[in-house]
Design a protein around this motif. Structure first.
Motif, short mmCIF file in Angstrom:
data_model
loop_
_atom_site.label_atom_id
_atom_site.label_comp_id
_atom_site.label_asym_id
_atom_site.label_seq_id
_atom_site.Cartn_x
_atom_site.Cartn_y
_atom_site.Cartn_z
N VAL A 152 0.84 -1.20 0.00
CA VAL A 152 0.00 0.00 0.00
C VAL A 152 0.88 1.26 0.00
CG1 VAL A 152 -0.21 0.09 2.53
CG2 VAL A 152 -1.99 1.12 1.10
N VAL A 153 0.35 2.32 -0.62
CA VAL A 153 1.02 3.62 -0.64
C VAL A 153 0.06 4.65 -0.04
CG1 VAL A 153 2.05 5.42 -2.08
CG2 VAL A 153 2.34 3.01 -2.70
N LEU A 154 0.58 5.44 0.90
CA LEU A 154 -0.17 6.53 1.52
C LEU A 154 0.38 7.84 0.99
CD1 LEU A 154 -1.99 7.95 3.66
CD2 LEU A 154 -0.13 7.58 5.30
N HIS A 155 -0.50 8.64 0.37
CA HIS A 155 -0.13 9.96 -0.13
C HIS A 155 -0.63 10.98 0.89
CE1 HIS A 155 1.03 8.25 -3.98
NE2 HIS A 155 -0.11 7.57 -3.96
N SER A 156 0.31 11.63 1.53
CA SER A 156 0.03 12.59 2.60
C SER A 156 -0.36 13.95 2.03
CB SER A 156 1.29 12.73 3.45
OG SER A 156 1.28 13.90 4.22
N PRO A 157 -1.19 14.71 2.77
CA PRO A 157 -1.48 16.07 2.33
C PRO A 157 -0.32 17.03 2.63
CG PRO A 157 -2.60 15.61 4.38
CD PRO A 157 -1.95 14.33 3.95
N VAL A 175 -7.99 19.70 15.47
CA VAL A 175 -6.60 19.71 15.91
C VAL A 175 -6.49 20.91 16.83
CG1 VAL A 175 -4.18 19.83 15.22
CG2 VAL A 175 -5.84 18.76 13.70
N GLY A 176 -6.51 20.65 18.15
CA GLY A 176 -6.57 21.76 19.10
C GLY A 176 -7.86 22.52 18.90
N ASP A 177 -7.73 23.84 18.65
CA ASP A 177 -8.93 24.67 18.46
C ASP A 177 -9.30 24.82 16.98
OD1 ASP A 177 -6.83 26.30 17.67
OD2 ASP A 177 -7.54 28.07 18.74
N ARG A 178 -8.62 24.09 16.11
CA ARG A 178 -8.87 24.19 14.67
C ARG A 178 -9.77 23.06 14.18
NH1 ARG A 178 -7.21 29.20 13.31
NH2 ARG A 178 -5.21 29.61 14.26
N SER A 233 -4.99 26.55 7.92
CA SER A 233 -4.64 26.76 9.33
C SER A 233 -4.72 25.45 10.11
CB SER A 233 -5.53 27.83 9.97
OG SER A 233 -6.89 27.42 9.96
N ALA A 234 -5.69 24.61 9.81
CA ALA A 234 -5.81 23.31 10.48
C ALA A 234 -4.73 22.35 10.00
CB ALA A 234 -7.20 22.72 10.23
N ILE A 235 -4.41 22.40 8.72
CA ILE A 235 -3.32 21.56 8.19
C ILE A 235 -2.01 21.93 8.85
CG2 ILE A 235 -1.97 20.99 6.14
CD1 ILE A 235 -4.55 21.44 4.50
N GLU A 245 2.34 20.47 12.55
CA GLU A 245 3.18 20.74 13.73
C GLU A 245 3.10 19.59 14.73
OE1 GLU A 245 1.93 24.53 15.25
OE2 GLU A 245 2.56 25.58 13.43
N ARG A 246 1.92 19.11 14.99
CA ARG A 246 1.75 18.01 15.96
C ARG A 246 2.34 16.70 15.43
NH1 ARG A 246 -3.78 18.74 19.42
NH2 ARG A 246 -3.38 20.88 20.02
#
Length: 125
Positions: free
Chosen positions: A27-32, A78-81, A108-110, A115-116
């Protein structure tokens, strides 16, 4: 409603063993976030484990399936996003996930997600 794809069922239950069983060995995962994909079941499951622990209040809100593709729309925090996205699954002849491409918005959420994840993966943000 049609029967949900086993990947969705496993992800919603946070059942990594069941999720692993839905993935092809290659399998291949393509990340954003990253240009290069993650290849191989073990690596992909490792990344998805961190993703599951990073996204809060994760839930799928819709599923569209046609032939050998499945689109799973999701929402999370993701936190407040607030974050929303799509897991786009490409399936092999047995219905196993051969490619998983993740799309997310807004920026902003990405950025908060990135970061996390960088901290979790031990990289510098």
């Amino acid at each position: 409603m049609a029967v949900p794809h086993p990947f969705r069922v496993a992800a919603e239950a946070k059942d990594l063993e069941a999720m692993t069983a839905t993935l092809r060995e290659d399998v291949v995962l393509h990340s954003p976030i990253l240009f290069r994909g993650f290849e191989g079941r073990e690596l992909v499951v490792g990344v998805l484990t961190h993703v599951a622990e990073t996204l809060e209040d994760f839930r799928y809100t819709d599923e569209l399936a046609e032939g050998d593709t499945v689109a799973l729309r999701f929402k999370a925090r993701v936190g407040d996003r607030e974050l929303e996205g799509i897991d786009f699954l490409e399936l092999d002849a047995e219905g196993l996930v051969s490619e998983l491409t993740v799309f997310m918005r807004p920026l902003s959420a990405i950025n908060a997600f990135n970061e996390r994840m960088a901290v979790r993966l031990g990289a510098q943000a």
